[in-house]
Write an enzyme that holds these catalytic residues in place. Structure first.
Site, short mmCIF file in Angstrom:
data_model
loop_
_atom_site.label_atom_id
_atom_site.label_comp_id
_atom_site.label_asym_id
_atom_site.label_seq_id
_atom_site.Cartn_x
_atom_site.Cartn_y
_atom_site.Cartn_z
N ASP A 97 14.02 -1.94 1.95
CA ASP A 97 14.64 -2.17 3.25
C ASP A 97 15.80 -3.14 3.05
O ASP A 97 16.89 -2.74 2.67
CB ASP A 97 13.58 -2.71 4.21
CG ASP A 97 13.98 -2.59 5.66
OD1 ASP A 97 15.19 -2.62 5.94
OD2 ASP A 97 13.10 -2.45 6.53
N LYS B 142 15.99 3.44 10.43
CA LYS B 142 14.96 3.72 11.43
C LYS B 142 13.61 3.48 10.78
O LYS B 142 13.52 3.38 9.57
CB LYS B 142 15.06 5.18 11.89
CG LYS B 142 16.37 5.55 12.55
CD LYS B 142 16.08 6.38 13.77
CE LYS B 142 17.26 6.89 14.57
NZ LYS B 142 18.59 6.43 14.31
N PHE B 143 12.57 3.44 11.59
CA PHE B 143 11.24 3.21 11.03
C PHE B 143 10.63 4.54 10.61
O PHE B 143 10.40 5.42 11.43
CB PHE B 143 10.34 2.53 12.07
CG PHE B 143 9.19 1.82 11.43
CD1 PHE B 143 9.28 0.47 11.11
CD2 PHE B 143 8.02 2.50 11.11
CE1 PHE B 143 8.23 -0.19 10.49
CE2 PHE B 143 6.97 1.85 10.49
CZ PHE B 143 7.07 0.50 10.18
N VAL B 144 10.41 4.72 9.31
CA VAL B 144 9.89 6.00 8.83
C VAL B 144 8.42 5.88 8.42
O VAL B 144 7.98 4.83 7.95
CB VAL B 144 10.71 6.55 7.64
CG1 VAL B 144 12.07 7.03 8.09
CG2 VAL B 144 10.86 5.52 6.54
N LYS C 269 0.82 -1.19 0.00
CA LYS C 269 0.00 0.00 0.00
C LYS C 269 0.87 1.26 0.00
O LYS C 269 0.44 2.33 -0.37
CB LYS C 269 -0.87 0.04 1.25
CG LYS C 269 -1.90 -1.04 1.33
CD LYS C 269 -2.73 -0.81 2.60
CE LYS C 269 -3.77 -1.90 2.77
NZ LYS C 269 -4.48 -1.71 4.05
N GLY D 293 15.85 -5.43 0.71
CA GLY D 293 15.94 -5.70 -0.72
C GLY D 293 15.53 -7.12 -1.08
O GLY D 293 15.44 -7.49 -2.24
N LYS D 294 15.26 -7.92 -0.07
CA LYS D 294 14.92 -9.33 -0.27
C LYS D 294 13.64 -9.48 -1.10
O LYS D 294 13.59 -10.25 -2.06
CB LYS D 294 14.72 -9.98 1.10
CG LYS D 294 15.22 -11.41 1.17
CD LYS D 294 15.03 -11.98 2.56
CE LYS D 294 16.34 -12.05 3.31
NZ LYS D 294 16.20 -12.59 4.67
N GLU E 160 8.08 1.60 -5.88
CA GLU E 160 8.06 1.14 -4.50
C GLU E 160 8.29 2.33 -3.58
O GLU E 160 8.91 3.31 -3.96
CB GLU E 160 9.20 0.10 -4.37
CG GLU E 160 9.42 -0.51 -3.04
CD GLU E 160 8.26 -1.34 -2.50
OE1 GLU E 160 7.26 -0.72 -2.11
OE2 GLU E 160 8.37 -2.57 -2.43
N ASP E 161 7.76 2.25 -2.36
CA ASP E 161 7.98 3.36 -1.44
C ASP E 161 9.33 3.27 -0.76
O ASP E 161 10.05 4.25 -0.66
CB ASP E 161 6.85 3.46 -0.39
CG ASP E 161 6.66 2.16 0.40
OD1 ASP E 161 7.26 1.13 0.01
OD2 ASP E 161 5.91 2.16 1.37
N ILE E 162 9.69 2.07 -0.32
CA ILE E 162 10.95 1.96 0.42
C ILE E 162 11.56 0.57 0.21
O ILE E 162 10.86 -0.42 0.19
CB ILE E 162 10.73 2.22 1.94
CG1 ILE E 162 12.06 2.27 2.69
CG2 ILE E 162 9.76 1.23 2.57
CD1 ILE E 162 11.96 2.90 4.08
N ARG F 286 -0.34 7.30 7.21
CA ARG F 286 -0.22 7.33 5.75
C ARG F 286 -0.57 8.71 5.19
O ARG F 286 -0.17 9.06 4.09
CB ARG F 286 -1.17 6.31 5.10
CG ARG F 286 -0.75 4.87 5.29
CD ARG F 286 -1.57 3.96 4.39
NE ARG F 286 -1.42 2.56 4.75
CZ ARG F 286 -0.43 1.76 4.35
NH1 ARG F 286 0.52 2.24 3.60
NH2 ARG F 286 -0.39 0.50 4.72
#
Length: 180
Positions: free
Chosen positions: A100, A148-150, A31, A102-103, A96-98, A162
């Site tokens: 992480d 960090k968690f953004v 999302k 890359g997996k 994609e938004d982010i 969101r």
């Protein structure tokens, strides 16, 4: 910081230079990707309008689910979206938004390869600098962010935040307050 409009516009230009010779399918990863996707597409459409030849462009939306909570086994399930065989012979732009570790993206790319697209490029608004990275880098990057968690600009924490127009790091207090 607010998402720099000029950054998104610059990404759109780079993408059109690389992919603009052929039908593009823009694939939004939900999302989190929807706001960046909408903004980026506006710029691509504007470039398309102002160029001498207009490139046909279609859009699709997919959701990816990792089988095992955070610790992605690397197995992903694609939810929604058209039948992926529509990507055969097309230039596919994954938005994609982010990124992480890359997996997930590596797994998705391997999956798409089976449908013989002409070209696949990945644009991610954010790339996280993390020791857990598998070394994957998208073709186009908006910004690098710390490990960090953004949240904000369609990125969520348990579906909250969101709606923010900017991106920020969520604090421990915030995590506690909005935890599931």
């Amino acid at each position: 910081h607010y998402i720099s409009i000029s950054r998104t516009e610059r990404l759109a230009r780079e993408i059109m230079q690389d992919m603009g010779g052929h039908h593009i399918v823009a694939l939004c990863v939900l999302k989190g990707g929807y706001k960046f996707f909408a903004d980026l597409l506006d710029y691509i459409k504007a470039l398309n309008r102002n160029s001498d030849k207009s490139i046909p462009m279609t859009v699709d939306f997919i959701r990816l689910k990792s089988y095992c909570n955070d610790q992605s086994t690397g197995d992903i399930k694609v939810i929604g979206g058209d039948d992926l065989s529509t990507l055969t012979g097309k230039n596919v732009l994954i938005v994609e938004d982010i990124i992480d570790t890359g997996k997930t993206m590596k797994t998705l790319l391997a999956l798409l390869k089976g449908y013989n697209p002409k070209m696949v490029k990945v644009v991610s608004l954010l790339v996280k600098r993390t020791p857990r990275s598998v070394g994957y880098r998208p073709d186009y990057v908006g910004f690098e962010v710390p490990d960090k968690f953004v949240v904000g600009y369609a990125l969520d924490y348990n579906e909250y935040f969101r709606d923010l127009n900017h991106i920020c790091v969520i604090s421990e207090t915030g995590k506690e307050k909005y935890k599931a």
